[in-house]
Design an enzyme around this catalytic site. Structure first.
Site, PDB file in Angstrom:
ATOM      1  N   ASP A   1       0.832  -1.217   0.000  1.00  0.00           N
ATOM      2  CA  ASP A   1       0.000   0.000   0.000  1.00  0.00           C
ATOM      3  C   ASP A   1       0.862   1.262   0.000  1.00  0.00           C
ATOM      4  OD1 ASP A   1       0.945  -0.129   2.623  1.00  0.00           O
ATOM      5  OD2 ASP A   1      -1.030  -0.075   3.566  1.00  0.00           O
TER       6      ASP A   1
ATOM      7  N   TYR B   1      12.270   2.986  -0.546  1.00  0.00           N
ATOM      8  CA  TYR B   1      11.626   1.661  -0.580  1.00  0.00           C
ATOM      9  C   TYR B   1      10.343   1.699  -1.407  1.00  0.00           C
ATOM     10  CZ  TYR B   1       8.388  -2.000   0.862  1.00  0.00           C
ATOM     11  OH  TYR B   1       7.452  -3.001   0.838  1.00  0.00           O
TER      12      TYR B   1
HETATM   13  P1  NAD Z   1      11.342  -9.802   4.390  1.00  0.00           P
HETATM   14  O1  NAD Z   1      12.352  -8.701   4.376  1.00  0.00           O
HETATM   15  O2  NAD Z   1      10.968 -10.452   5.662  1.00  0.00           O
HETATM   16  O3  NAD Z   1      11.820 -10.968   3.398  1.00  0.00           O
HETATM   17  C1  NAD Z   1      12.386 -10.706   2.145  1.00  0.00           C
HETATM   18  C2  NAD Z   1      12.997 -12.016   1.617  1.00  0.00           C
HETATM   19  O4  NAD Z   1      13.491 -11.753   0.288  1.00  0.00           O
HETATM   20  C3  NAD Z   1      14.176 -12.521   2.439  1.00  0.00           C
HETATM   21  O5  NAD Z   1      14.071 -13.919   2.641  1.00  0.00           O
HETATM   22  C4  NAD Z   1      15.391 -12.199   1.580  1.00  0.00           C
HETATM   23  O6  NAD Z   1      16.472 -13.089   1.769  1.00  0.00           O
HETATM   24  C5  NAD Z   1      14.799 -12.314   0.186  1.00  0.00           C
HETATM   25  N1  NAD Z   1      15.543 -11.534  -0.812  1.00  0.00           N
HETATM   26  C6  NAD Z   1      15.957 -10.242  -0.719  1.00  0.00           C
HETATM   27  N2  NAD Z   1      16.649  -9.903  -1.816  1.00  0.00           N
HETATM   28  C7  NAD Z   1      16.652 -10.995  -2.625  1.00  0.00           C
HETATM   29  C8  NAD Z   1      17.197 -11.270  -3.921  1.00  0.00           C
HETATM   30  N3  NAD Z   1      17.894 -10.340  -4.591  1.00  0.00           N
HETATM   31  N4  NAD Z   1      17.016 -12.488  -4.448  1.00  0.00           N
HETATM   32  C9  NAD Z   1      16.336 -13.449  -3.780  1.00  0.00           C
HETATM   33  N5  NAD Z   1      15.802 -13.252  -2.549  1.00  0.00           N
HETATM   34  C10 NAD Z   1      15.965 -12.042  -1.995  1.00  0.00           C
HETATM   35  O7  NAD Z   1      10.078  -9.178   3.656  1.00  0.00           O
HETATM   36  P2  NAD Z   1       8.511  -9.427   3.920  1.00  0.00           P
HETATM   37  O8  NAD Z   1       8.060  -8.523   4.987  1.00  0.00           O
HETATM   38  O9  NAD Z   1       8.259 -10.872   3.996  1.00  0.00           O
HETATM   39  O10 NAD Z   1       7.915  -8.870   2.542  1.00  0.00           O
HETATM   40  C11 NAD Z   1       7.753  -9.724   1.420  1.00  0.00           C
HETATM   41  C12 NAD Z   1       7.160  -8.930   0.275  1.00  0.00           C
HETATM   42  O11 NAD Z   1       5.903  -8.377   0.659  1.00  0.00           O
HETATM   43  C13 NAD Z   1       8.015  -7.743  -0.161  1.00  0.00           C
HETATM   44  O12 NAD Z   1       7.958  -7.655  -1.555  1.00  0.00           O
HETATM   45  C14 NAD Z   1       7.346  -6.538   0.488  1.00  0.00           C
HETATM   46  O13 NAD Z   1       7.554  -5.375  -0.283  1.00  0.00           O
HETATM   47  C15 NAD Z   1       5.890  -6.967   0.461  1.00  0.00           C
HETATM   48  N6  NAD Z   1       5.026  -6.408   1.519  1.00  0.00           N
HETATM   49  C16 NAD Z   1       5.378  -6.518   2.830  1.00  0.00           C
HETATM   50  C17 NAD Z   1       4.518  -6.038   3.811  1.00  0.00           C
HETATM   51  C18 NAD Z   1       4.838  -6.171   5.278  1.00  0.00           C
HETATM   52  O14 NAD Z   1       4.094  -5.634   6.117  1.00  0.00           O
HETATM   53  N7  NAD Z   1       5.905  -6.857   5.664  1.00  0.00           N
HETATM   54  C19 NAD Z   1       3.307  -5.434   3.437  1.00  0.00           C
HETATM   55  C20 NAD Z   1       2.983  -5.336   2.083  1.00  0.00           C
HETATM   56  C21 NAD Z   1       3.855  -5.833   1.126  1.00  0.00           C
HETATM   57  O1  TDX Z   2      11.470   1.329  15.982  1.00  0.00           O
HETATM   58  C1  TDX Z   2      10.460   1.705  15.354  1.00  0.00           C
HETATM   59  N1  TDX Z   2       9.677   2.697  15.877  1.00  0.00           N
HETATM   60  C2  TDX Z   2       8.570   3.192  15.233  1.00  0.00           C
HETATM   61  O2  TDX Z   2       7.893   4.098  15.760  1.00  0.00           O
HETATM   62  C3  TDX Z   2      10.085   1.144  14.076  1.00  0.00           C
HETATM   63  C4  TDX Z   2      10.906   0.047  13.454  1.00  0.00           C
HETATM   64  C5  TDX Z   2       8.966   1.650  13.441  1.00  0.00           C
HETATM   65  N2  TDX Z   2       8.234   2.661  13.994  1.00  0.00           N
HETATM   66  C6  TDX Z   2       7.042   3.166  13.259  1.00  0.00           C
HETATM   67  C7  TDX Z   2       7.278   3.558  11.818  1.00  0.00           C
HETATM   68  C8  TDX Z   2       5.945   3.235  11.170  1.00  0.00           C
HETATM   69  O3  TDX Z   2       5.058   4.345  11.316  1.00  0.00           O
HETATM   70  O4  TDX Z   2       6.097   2.093  13.224  1.00  0.00           O
HETATM   71  C9  TDX Z   2       5.407   2.061  11.966  1.00  0.00           C
HETATM   72  C10 TDX Z   2       5.641   0.716  11.304  1.00  0.00           C
HETATM   73  O5  TDX Z   2       7.005   0.675  10.924  1.00  0.00           O
HETATM   74  P1  TDX Z   2       7.624  -0.591  10.149  1.00  0.00           P
HETATM   75  O6  TDX Z   2       7.369  -1.815  10.945  1.00  0.00           O
HETATM   76  O7  TDX Z   2       9.015  -0.241   9.762  1.00  0.00           O
HETATM   77  O8  TDX Z   2       6.668  -0.710   8.872  1.00  0.00           O
HETATM   78  P2  TDX Z   2       6.281   0.327   7.693  1.00  0.00           P
HETATM   79  O9  TDX Z   2       7.301   1.372   7.530  1.00  0.00           O
HETATM   80  O10 TDX Z   2       4.863   0.761   7.939  1.00  0.00           O
HETATM   81  O11 TDX Z   2       6.359  -0.656   6.417  1.00  0.00           O
HETATM   82  C11 TDX Z   2       5.810  -1.995   6.485  1.00  0.00           C
HETATM   83  O12 TDX Z   2       4.551  -2.055   5.857  1.00  0.00           O
HETATM   84  C12 TDX Z   2       4.505  -1.948   4.465  1.00  0.00           C
HETATM   85  C13 TDX Z   2       6.751  -3.003   5.844  1.00  0.00           C
HETATM   86  O13 TDX Z   2       8.019  -2.932   6.477  1.00  0.00           O
HETATM   87  C14 TDX Z   2       6.852  -2.794   4.358  1.00  0.00           C
HETATM   88  O14 TDX Z   2       7.675  -3.793   3.776  1.00  0.00           O
HETATM   89  C15 TDX Z   2       5.475  -2.863   3.764  1.00  0.00           C
HETATM   90  O15 TDX Z   2       5.502  -2.570   2.405  1.00  0.00           O
END
Ligand code: NAD
Ligand code: TDX
Length: 339
Positions: free
Chosen positions: A126, A153
């Site tokens: 999002d 990012y």
């Molecule tokens: P994460 O950082 O936990 O995991 C990322 C994984 O990708 C890791 O296992 C890493 O080793 C692998 N990776 C990184 N670079 C690579 C490369 N060049 N080749 C192969 N593998 C590689 O991330 P996540 O939180 O699981 O997010 C997964 C996907 O979902 C991402 O595309 C992120 O943008 C998207 N996303 C995450 C969230 C969230 O809240 N975490 C929300 C919406 C979308």
């Molecule tokens: O130490 C902290 N203190 C704090 O106040 C951290 C790590 C985060 N924050 C705040 C920043 C954000 O407003 O908390 C909120 C959430 O932060 P993150 O966990 O870093 O997530 P965010 O930046 O919202 O992004 C996440 O959601 C969308 C994922 O990391 C992304 O990969 C995804 O696309």
């Protein structure tokens, strides 16, 4: 059905692999992951011996390695989770975000074009829509909200999304994109808000809240995200974007206070620190399209999901302890020591 799941050693990708192997016992799932700091092979231990599962340690940016895998496995689908995913790291060092998130996506799609594919699915976020004002609770992100990114990012994710749509229009590649709100649940890397606060609180360490903690995120339990992607890759329309979110908006400070309460820790651990540069105020997804077209609805309420998540971190110290005591320690010192 053979599916390449990239980034499957990370948080959401690993949960997706567990979901798919469990729900479709006759599918072949190949995890392609180069194991960056965020990838953890121990997460995949429960499925390593499954004959329908294969792990391949290569980067999605390595064209020769990706093509070799396509020649070996003839995948029907690719679901691309692989990414650099942490906003704070992208502010420190944008380059690797461009390499992995944009170039990696193009390498995967070029292989799909070369060898043929039934579906290429891009897991997006999002954050590509930018943010919403706090005083307009009536506003939500829909699939037609303009792309308006804030961080390196989110810009790299948006660049990848545009490339995916371009490969569909230009080459007719059968693509889909899902844009999900913030996930939480098991195997979430400890640099992100919820696991960081749980682990710091357990150690009676300060809980670093950025700015005033008033930023709002729309939280979804990771299993609900995996189920939504499952629906999109099987039944979603080619060339379409689907937003995923459960109308669960929470202020950061309220999440941190809730974690203190659940763990019986004092709120005096909360420390307000320098805000994130360019910090997005509010994310809020309108999931009407995926609900109306595919019947998706979130199943886990936040009150239950956060309890399950906290319990998981309490029960699985052996998963996160090596992370927080290893290389991650240097990152934590660098990011938070003088904040
Ligand atoms: P994460 O950082 O936990 O995991 C990322 C994984 O990708 C890791 O296992 C890493 O080793 C692998 N990776 C990184 N670079 C690579 C490369 N060049 N080749 C192969 N593998 C590689 O991330 P996540 O939180 O699981 O997010 C997964 C996907 O979902 C991402 O595309 C992120 O943008 C998207 N996303 C995450 C969230 C969230 O809240 N975490 C929300 C919406 C979308
Ligand atoms: O130490 C902290 N203190 C704090 O106040 C951290 C790590 C985060 N924050 C705040 C920043 C954000 O407003 O908390 C909120 C959430 O932060 P993150 O966990 O870093 O997530 P965010 O930046 O919202 O992004 C996440 O959601 C969308 C994922 O990391 C992304 O990969 C995804 O696309």
């Amino acid at each position: 059905m053979t599916i390449i799941v990239t980034g499957g050693a990370g948080f959401i990708g690993s949960n997706f692999i567990f979901h798919m192997l469990n729900k479709y016992p006759d599918y072949r799932i190949i995890c392609l992951d180069c194991l960056t700091y965020a990838g953890n092979l121990s997460t995949l231990e429960p499925v390593m011996d499954n004959p329908n599962f294969r792990f391949v340690k290569e980067s999605i940016t390595d064209r020769a390695a990706v093509e070799k895998l396509f020649e070996e496995e003839h995948p029907d689908m690719v679901v691309n989770f692989a990414a650099e995913s942490h906003v704070d790291r992208s502010i420190e060092n944008p380059q690797v975000f461009l390499d992995t998130n944009i170039i990696g996506t193009s390498v995967l799609m070029d292989a799909c074009r070369k060898y043929g594919i039934k579906r290429y699915h891009q897991v997006s976020t999002d954050e590509v829509y930018g943010d919403l004002p706090l005083d307009r609770p009536d506003m939500f992100f829909t699939e037609t909200t303009p792309i308006h990114t804030s961080s390196p990012y989110s810009s790299s994710k948006a660049g990848a999304d545009l490339l995916v749509l371009a490969y569909h229009r230009t080459y007719g590649l059968p693509v889909s994109i899902s844009r999900c709100s913030n996930n939480y649940g098991p195997y979430h890397f400890p640099e992100k808000l919820i696991p960081l606060m749980i682990i710091n609180a357990l150690h009676d360490k300060p809980l670093p809240v950025y700015g005033e903690g008033l930023n709002v995120r729309d939280w979804l339990y990771v299993e609900d995200h995996c189920k939504a992607i499952d629906l999109v890759i099987h039944n979603g329309r080619v060339g379409e974007v689907y937003n995923i979110g459960g109308h669960n908006e929470m202020r950061n400070i309220d999440i941190v206070k809730l974690i203190c309460k659940e763990l019986g820790k004092p709120e005096s651990l909360i420390t307000y620190v320098t805000d994130r540069k360019g910090h997005d105020m509010r994310y809020a997804i309108d999931p009407t399209k995926i609900h109306d077209e595919l019947g998706w609805l979130p199943e886990t309420k936040f009150a239950d999901g956060i309890k399950k998540t906290i319990k998981w971190y309490l029960d699985n110290e052996s998963w996160w302890e090596p992370i927080v005591s290893g290389e991650y320690q240097n990152y934590y010192e660098k990011m938070y020591a003088n904040r």
